[in-house]
Design a protein around this motif. Structure first.
Motif, PDB file in Angstrom:
ATOM      1  N   GLN A 188       0.832  -1.206   0.000  1.00  9.10           N
ATOM      2  CA  GLN A 188       0.000   0.000   0.000  1.00  9.10           C
ATOM      3  C   GLN A 188       0.869   1.260   0.000  1.00  9.10           C
ATOM      4  O   GLN A 188       0.484   2.294  -0.545  1.00  9.10           O
ATOM      5  CB  GLN A 188      -0.926  -0.035   1.226  1.00  9.10           C
ATOM      6  N   SER A 189       2.072   1.163   0.590  1.00  8.79           N
ATOM      7  CA  SER A 189       2.936   2.351   0.665  1.00  8.79           C
ATOM      8  C   SER A 189       3.276   2.888  -0.731  1.00  8.79           C
ATOM      9  O   SER A 189       3.461   4.088  -0.910  1.00  8.79           O
ATOM     10  CB  SER A 189       4.220   2.007   1.422  1.00  8.79           C
TER      11      SER A 189
ATOM     12  N   ASP B 101       0.247   4.862  -1.895  1.00 11.83           N
ATOM     13  CA  ASP B 101       0.157   6.126  -1.160  1.00 11.83           C
ATOM     14  C   ASP B 101       1.209   7.127  -1.644  1.00 11.83           C
ATOM     15  O   ASP B 101       0.929   8.310  -1.820  1.00 11.83           O
ATOM     16  CB  ASP B 101       0.351   5.882   0.350  1.00 11.83           C
ATOM     17  N   MET B 102       2.413   6.607  -1.857  1.00 15.81           N
ATOM     18  CA  MET B 102       3.510   7.473  -2.303  1.00 15.81           C
ATOM     19  C   MET B 102       3.164   8.134  -3.641  1.00 15.81           C
ATOM     20  O   MET B 102       3.307   9.343  -3.811  1.00 15.81           O
ATOM     21  CB  MET B 102       4.775   6.616  -2.449  1.00 15.81           C
TER      22      MET B 102
END
Ligand SMILES: *[C@@H]1O[C@H](CO)[C@@H](O)[C@H](O)[C@H]1NC(C)=O
Ligand SMILES: *[C@@H]1O[C@H](CO)[C@@H](O)[C@H](O)[C@H]1NC(C)=O
Ligand SMILES: *[C@@H]1O[C@H](CO)[C@@H](O)[C@H](O)[C@H]1NC(C)=O
Ligand SMILES: *[C@@H]1O[C@H](CO)[C@@H](O)[C@H](O)[C@H]1NC(C)=O
Ligand SMILES: *[C@@H]1O[C@H](CO)[C@@H](O)[C@H](O)[C@H]1NC(C)=O
Length: 688
Positions: free
Chosen positions: A590-591, A594-595
């Protein structure tokens, strides 16, 4: 964005003030009129680069490739003649409103304060009803009523020219007039049909039908444009005569007219319905399991004759209209609920365009959906063109995705393609699905292997059809082998964005390969290949860890993925991440999502985020893929900028997917009417 936009400002500055039209939910670069197949594709140019702003009267409709397809509408009110479509010369009606849905373009006209006209162009979309969807026909419905409380004497006229029949204006055309089942029709075709041939992208074979209800007040005439329209203008009635001199499209421009005497028209609306379509017994030549053979149009299985097809279509208006309205409402409801009113601009404008690149062929037992890569090169069932379009198929009827993939499988499983990687397309020139037995297609190995595995799983998951996965397991495994070899460090190659150039170690392409490997793990698991499932999942997870080190610039502010490994200043739309979310693979942390969501707004221009750092242009389809997997705010930014661009772009041809993010204009390549805009439906597949 405003719901509508005022018409041309100049109109209010000149002495005779023309009425201004509203445009709801936007003013597209070209307004879809009859858009149903690669060869029934007529639009009204609207943008500043040569269009007249989206007014039906005073501009000729054009084929997607830009040549005029003469289509004229006149109305005679108490002896005075006005034009409501095309540019035949007489005074024009005042357009007060234009509105589009997924299947309709609706114009409202004011005729000198005396009459109101509602003119509806309906190109039906019935994705779950293939019998109806198979008909290459479109409706034009003209409704009139009195506006001023008085009764008026009204005749409605419309014609098509022979320009519909051939892309060669010197070609000799032939025609006929007849009646069937209470329908009057003109039939027009090339005198010497050239089977499966195109000139200027138009079809050189098949019969065009232009029909309307036969009634006491109906008259018809074929002949030179000025004669036929002149006859109507003078008398409100045609000669009921057929021009006997078959000739070239451009020799005294033969037109095929109908005049409908509506008599006294008061405040209750009276309508005249026209149907226009193309019948081709065989639409495609195809190298499938065995030979290379003509494939019948699918409607041939449902209707014994062309006239039977015409008659069914024309009399089906009420049902077809209601099915299309249901589709419109479904798209509207889902789009607005997912990402708001601006988003509906994108889905509803793209629906006819995406389906308009397709043709249903074969029989009910063995149906194929053939797709033309319109405008970029005319390839058939191009895998990396089907991929951006797959959201609309998966959304509207996932079986359609299978029907477009099936011929690619049949050809390759019959051993007709020599490469280890997946074939780029089914043939270089629509409608000839010759395949590429020499292996010399436009090589996009990593792209197409990933696309085939991903789309096959997408179809099977949506329909719970694991048999489909078993049936194609060997090919899928072969292609995954290529992904395993190439996905971590992609060789120097082109991606689907071939116009942007070739590059090694492309971040987004590598990601597609890795997602493809994980998709194959799911396929293996689903089909009882536990060892393969584990092996591929291990590889995909190992690669994706390495990819995060190779492809992310962690030091940037904010951090983001790069266009290619190690090129720290670069960036691009990471649209292949969509497949991880759409298939629910959970491969990519997920990071990363999001990034990227935080990063895109920092590099957005007026009309969108550039495709990558090599150019300032972008791709609308990939923006929709990216929007689908972005945070709410970032998604809304993509959607708003793209919808604003649709409304403001100076381009004036059928919706392009490739445009400049600063000027809103075309870059060097003019892509037009491409099915890839079916990607507008991507956010509907990933609910947030
Ligand atoms: C045109 O459509 C509007 C809205 O549906 C309707 O109110 C009006 O009566 C229609 N006019 C004609 C001439 O059909
Ligand atoms: C049509 O004829 C004209 C004049 O003879 C010629 O210049 C033109 O090239 C022809 N067009 C086509 C498409 O053959
Ligand atoms: C398709 O093949 C036929 C020959 O079978 C040829 O005449 C025709 O020009 C080809 N069509 C296109 C668009 O290349
Ligand atoms: C791809 O990236 C790797 C790792 O940075 C590098 O070793 C390799 O040379 C690159 N490949 C090409 C063709 O540039
Ligand atoms: C394999 O399938 C089973 C049962 O359908 C499921 O429980 C399991 O999570 C799957 N494993 C993988 C790696 O997808």
């Amino acid at each position: 964005m405003q719901l509508y936009r005022l018409g041309l400002l100049v109109a209010s500055c000149v002495a005779s003030v023309a009425a201004q039209s509203t445009f709801t939910p936007a003013r597209p670069p070209a307004l879809p009129l009859a858009v149903k197949s690669p060869y029934l594709s007529t639009w009204l140019p609207a943008g500043k680069d040569g269009g007249n702003g989206g007014y039906l009267a005073g501009e000729w409709p054009v084929f997607w490739a830009n040549q005029i397809t003469g289509w004229t509408g006149l109305i005679r009110v108490d002896g005075k003649v006005y034009t409501w479509m095309g540019l035949p010369g007489s005074k024009t009606v005042d357009q007060t409103a234009y509105e589009f849905t997924s299947t309709k373009s609706i114009f409202t006209m004011n005729v000198d304060g005396a009459l109101e006209m509602n003119i509806t162009f309906l190109s039906p979309l019935t994705p779950k009803d293939l019998r109806r969807q198979s008909l290459v026909f479109s409706y034009l419905n003209v409704e009139v009523s009195s506006l001023d409380g008085k009764e008026h004497d009204v005749q409605v006229y419309s014609d098509i020219s022979a320009e519909w029949v051939s892309g060669d204006r010197n070609a000799t055309v032939q025609w006929d007039y007849g009646t069937t089942d209470g329908i009057a029709y003109h039939k027009v075709h090339r005198q010497t049909p050239l089977a499966f041939s195109e000139i200027n992208q138009q079809a050189e074979w098949g019969n065009w039908y232009w029909g309307t209800d036969q009634h006491k007040g109906l008259s018809y005439q074929s002949g030179a444009d000025n004669d036929v329209r002149g006859q109507f203008s003078k008398t409100g009635q045609l000669n009921n005569a057929k021009d006997q001199k078959y000739r070239a499209v451009n020799s005294d421009w033969p037109v095929f007219g109908f005049a409908s005497n509506l008599g006294k028209v008061g405040s209750s609306p009276v309508n005249t319905l026209f149907s226009l379509g193309l019948t081709q017994d065989a639409a495609i030549q195809y190298a499938g399991n065995d030979g290379y053979d003509p494939v019948p149009s699918l409607w041939k299985s449902h209707f014994k004759t062309e006239l039977g097809a015409l008659s069914f279509f024309h009399k089906d208006f009420s049902e077809s209209n209601s099915l299309s309205s249901s589709f419109d409402s479904q798209v509207a409801k889902d789009s607005v609920a997912t990402a708001g009113q601006d988003y509906l601009v994108l889905t509803s404008l793209s629906a006819r365009q995406a389906f308009g690149a397709t043709q249903l062929c074969g029989t009910p037992d063995q149906t194929y959906l053939f797709l033309k890569e319109i405008s970029s090169d005319g390839n058939m069932n191009t895998v990396d063109v089907v991929f951006p379009a797959y959201p609309i198929f998966l959304y509207s009827n996932p079986e359609l995705l299978k029907l477009v993939l099936d011929p690619l499988y049949e050809n390759q499983e019959a051993g007709k393609y020599p490469q280890a990687y997946a074939m780029h397309d089914l043939g270089s020139s629509y409608p000839n699905a010759t395949g590429h037995s020499d292996g010399k297609d436009e090589a996009m190995p990593l792209e197409e292997c990933g696309n085939m595995v991903i789309m096959t799983l997408a179809y099977a998951m949506k329909t719970h059809n694991s048999k489909y996965l078993s049936a194609h397991y060997d090919k899928l495994k072969q292609w995954t082998g290529y992904l395993v070899d190439d996905a971590l460090y992609p060789a120097n190659q082109i991606s689907t964005d071939d116009f942007a150039g070739s590059l090694a170690n492309q971040t987004n392409l590598a990601l597609k390969g890795m997602i493809g490997i994980q998709a194959m793990s799911v396929i293996a698991n689903e089909t009882g290949h536990a060892d393969d499932a584990e092996k591929y999942s291990n590889i995909a997870h190992d690669y994706i860890k390495k990819w995060q080190r190779l492809a992310i610039n962690h030091d940037a502010n904010p951090p983001h993925t790069t266009l290619a490994y190690g090129d720290s200043e670069s960036h691009g739309l990471l649209y292949n991440l969509f497949a991880d979310a759409q298939l629910g693979l959970g491969l990519v942390p997920q990071s990363v999502y999001d990034m990227q969501s935080k990063f895109y707004p920092t590099v957005a221009n007026k009309y969108g985020v550039p495709l990558d750092t090599r150019h300032t242009y972008t791709k609308g389809d990939w923006e929709c893929f990216t929007a689908a997997i972005s945070s709410r705010d970032t998604r809304d930014m993509f959607v708003k900028d793209l919808a604003t661009w649709v409304d403001e772009t100076p381009t004036n041809r059928a919706l392009t997917d490739l445009y400049e993010t600063k000027s809103g204009d075309y870059p060097q390549n003019q892509f037009v009417a491409r099915p890839v805009m079916g990607g507008a439906f991507a956010p509907l597949l990933v609910r947030q």
